[in-house]
Design an enzyme around this catalytic site. Structure first.
Site, PDB file in Angstrom:
ATOM      1  N   LYS A 182       0.848  -1.204   0.000  1.00 44.32           N
ATOM      2  CA  LYS A 182       0.000   0.000   0.000  1.00 44.32           C
ATOM      3  C   LYS A 182       0.878   1.246   0.000  1.00 44.32           C
ATOM      4  O   LYS A 182       1.894   1.305   0.690  1.00 44.32           O
ATOM      5  CB  LYS A 182      -0.931  -0.014   1.220  1.00 44.32           C
ATOM      6  N   HIS A 240      -1.013  -8.531   8.509  1.00 43.42           N
ATOM      7  CA  HIS A 240      -1.098  -7.107   8.139  1.00 43.42           C
ATOM      8  C   HIS A 240      -0.766  -6.158   9.307  1.00 43.42           C
ATOM      9  O   HIS A 240       0.057  -5.255   9.168  1.00 43.42           O
ATOM     10  CB  HIS A 240      -2.499  -6.764   7.630  1.00 43.42           C
TER      11      HIS A 240
END
Ligand code: BG6
Length: 484
Positions: A182, A240
């Site tokens: 990201k 994550h």
């Protein structure tokens, strides 16, 4: 602002599970967008592989539909779509059995980067790796790409690492955690290590606490069978959230290079204290008007699996001793938002007196939506009413700062796939990292299953169980608002 696009070298990318959901939503649209941006050369080839019998043409139609549905840019550019589709082909192969392995081998070119994307269930990883090796399809320079879940506990992750190591070396294995791809997550490193401003304050002396939130509005419907065996800790925390925590907490690596970065992340995971039960809150969403509960979503009468977790974590090293990291993640919450907030301490003494407002700074890194950052600072409220202080955000939204390119921030998969082709493993998890993360989460999960306690119920559309608020309020802190 015009961004520079440097084309990658020609490659052959084989996507096992090429007609699956990940290929449709992420891999094919992501590849197309890179092509549209001029990063993928005309000699590159993408080969879809799955058990289905399909012609090249049907696979191209599948890809065309995927681009139409999910490409974030360029889908209306028909001639570019056509050119991209011409670079696609298909082989029918059973990853765990027979099929045209020889055909696949002869379809691949010598002296070209070869990458094999395992977009298949975890039970297929080993048979597939073994077949690629046995049929002489993957050579010493080939890369394999493995999705999560990488094991379901320490033992299974170790086994998987060991077995893959029989066929591939560590530098050939790309373990994907899409959070590392990201945009803002990488920006976190740029902000920390590209500026002199933050690093001196980045420690327990100046940081009161850190909050990491990954909140989702969706439930687990559609993936119930998988999710109920995993729960939020396996599905989100072990990978994550753990990766985000590592990037925030790690020491500056000497270089932005794969092992330098991964060594530092590993040290963070190894410095995590075991989490006492009193610092953990598990939740499961219940049924309310308009929303199915978790149990209906997973199709069971009872389940102890958590769809929400909040936890307080201590990192035991010189930099962080005494600064708690609070993590929370859950499904069916009121907003889809992922952010990291670094909450600084108040100034040691207020020269303005006690009741003038303002207070410590907060750096907020927004992963999604509205990628960007803001830094809350104290200023004087405008007007003649005396020295009243307020906190305002210095706001940097990528959309505003970078125009079109900011709005269409590349999807994590686009970036990660290009890194695979370039042979850059910085944003991929190393085997020892994954094992260390399991070593830390295993006891948490084991304790729960031994106790057999029900998670707290929480209503869809809210902020999770009340106990999650108490986790902070008992220490005079509170979670940041959940807003999009
Ligand atoms: C996946 C999880 O890895 O990440 C899902 O398995 C979750 O449960 C998803 O919804 C969240 O990813 P993102 O990029 O939408 O925040």
């Amino acid at each position: 602002m015009v961004s520079r696009v440097i084309p990658v070298e020609p490659f052959d990318l084989v996507i096992f599970g090429g007609t699956g959901d990940l290929a449709r939503r992420k891999i094919l649209p992501g590849l197309y967008r890179r092509f549209w941006k001029g990063q993928i050369p005309a000699e590159a080839r993408v080969i879809g592989a799955s058990r289905k019998s399909m012609t090249n043409q049907t696979f191209r139609e599948f890809a065309r539909a995927a681009i139409g549905d999910f490409a974030i840019q360029g889908r209306e550019d028909e001639s570019r779509v056509e050119s991209f589709l011409r670079q696609l082909s298909y082989v029918s192969i059973d990853a765990t059995g027979g099929g045209d392995w020889d055909g696949l081998r002869s379809a691949l070119r010598e002296n070209t980067v070869r990458a094999f994307y395992f977009s298949v269930g975890p039970d297929v990883y080993v048979p597939l790796a073994e077949r690629l090796h046995r049929h002489g399809i993957a050579g010493r320079d080939s890369r394999i790409v493995i999705e999560k879940p990488f094991g379901h506990d320490l033992d299974s992750a170790r086994d998987l690492n060991r077995t893959l190591a029989q066929f591939f070396s560590e530098r050939q294995i790309y373990r994907i955690d899409h959070y590392l791809g990201k945009e803002t997550v990488q920006n976190l490193m740029a902000v920390r290590f590209g500026n002199i401003l933050f690093e001196p304050l980045w420690n327990a002396r100046f940081v009161d606490h850190i909050q990491i939130t990954v909140a989702e509005t969706v439930g687990v419907g559609g993936r119930g069978a998988y999710y109920d065996k995993s729960g939020a800790v396996r599905d989100m925390v072990q990978n994550h959230l753990m990766q985000l925590l590592c990037l925030i907490a790690m020491e500056p690596p000497s270089r932005f290079e794969p092992d330098a970065v991964r060594d530092e992340k590993l040290k963070v995971i190894r410095a995590l204290d075991p989490v006492p039960e009193s610092d953990l809150v598990r939740g499961q969403y219940v049924r309310t008007e308009g929303f199915q509960g978790y149990l209906s979503d997973v199709g069971k009468d009872a389940s102890l699996t958590e769809s929400f977790i909040a936890m307080k974590i201590q990192v035991s090293n010189w930099r962080w001793k005494g600064t708690p990291f609070y993590l929370r993640t859950g499904k069916r919450l009121k907003a889809r938002t992922s952010e990291i907030a670094v909450v600084f301490k108040d100034p040691p003494h207020s020269i303005f007196g006690e009741y003038t407002g303002g207070s410590g700074n907060v750096l907020v890194i927004r992963l999604q939506p509205n990628e960007g950052m803001n830094m809350w600072v104290t200023i004087k409220e405008p007007g003649p009413g005396g020295m009243r202080l307020i906190k305002v955000p210095l706001d940097m939204s990528f959309a505003q700062a970078f125009g079109d390119d900011g709005v269409h921030v590349a999807d994590a998969y686009e970036r990660l796939i290009m890194d695979i082709i370039r042979g850059n493993q910085t944003l991929f998890m190393r085997g020892d990292e994954v094992e260390a993360a399991w070593a830390w989460t295993d006891p948490i999960i084991e304790r729960w299953s031994l106790r057999g306690e029900k998670p707290h119920g929480y209503k869809p559309g809210g902020t999770g169980p009340d106990a999650a608020s108490t986790l902070l309020s008992r220490e005079g802190r509170r979670w940041r608002e959940l807003t999009e």
